[in-house]
Design a protein around this motif. Sequence first.
Motif: not given
Length: 356
Positions: A127-142, A237-246
């Motif tokens: 019924f649905a599709t998606n794609q993998i991206v790398i997500a982060f916030t302004n607090k993430s390093k680089y 929260s800044g505990a990690i900088d990036y993660f792989f997510i839909y």
Amino acid sequence: MRKAGFLLIAVLLLSVVAVGCIGGSSSASSSGATTSSQSKALKEETLIIFHAGSLSVPLQQLEEEFSKYAEENLGVKVKFQDEASGSVMAVRKVTDLHKETDIVATADYTLIPQMLVPNYTDFYVLFATNQIVIAFTNKSKYANEINSTNWYEILAKPGVRFGFSNPNDDPCGYRSVMVMKLADLYYGKPIFETLVEKNTNIYANGTHIYAPKEIQLKSDKVVIRPKETDLVGLVESGAIDYFFIYKSVAEQHHLRYITLPAQINLADFKLADYYSQVEITLGSTGKTIKAKPIVYGVTVLKNAPHRELALEFLKFWLGKEGREIFKQNYQDFLNPPIAFGNVPPIIKNEVKVEKG
């Protein structure tokens, strides 16, 4: 005598008024009782749903809308008991733990024919599709340097922490590590070795990845959680900088993200053969899964405790209302959804039935 007559008439009139008031009160009370009894007459049922964590946001909205619809059109007061988890775990709750549920919805539709057909269900819907991206916030390093061409260099930098979900429990997890192996092929660099093998006990032989049943970490650079949505709070929260997510989850949580090249993001159906060069064997199930475009699947189980109502909900889910809700939540819906197996008549107008 005349005074006595007047007094008698007055008493009679008051009696009539009193009876009228009492009658009116009784009538109103009767009417209220009728309304109350009508309300009580609504049948109450609870639908149990085991679903991928990435479906949590659209499902909550879908359930709210269906509850109104069911009360007005089906005479049923519906409650929902949702259990969000990685999709592999959602299926194993049925096959291994023998837990009771009405609906199973997975981020990888192939888990249904692989693990639930034919013992637990005889049909399923894509019924649905998606794609993998790398997500982060302004607090993430680089955060202001990362882009679609240098992401693997940023993740490899000292002090940068990134995460993905457990491949043994969650399709987003095994897709994330397959994305990093596909990146080897696309960029011609040892990205999988640098990011995955040096930091975990997940390893590859050529393009075949092995995820041991017990995932172990070799450093604090990588964080792994049971399902992809468990990582949202860590990056916020800044505990990690990036993660792989839909992509849909990144959008729903208003996170910054970078898109990856089509050759590795698992979104392009025209690249299905290219993706399939990479595969992963899961220690949790012993099954081998090839990389392929991301497609979600859903089914109602044969022994669903509220099967009839569950099918009504699935019809609502696959229809115009469901499509609109998924669109509002940034997730692309197949048009039309594609169904396989012994497809129930109630949903046939909402799907394209395929043999397979």
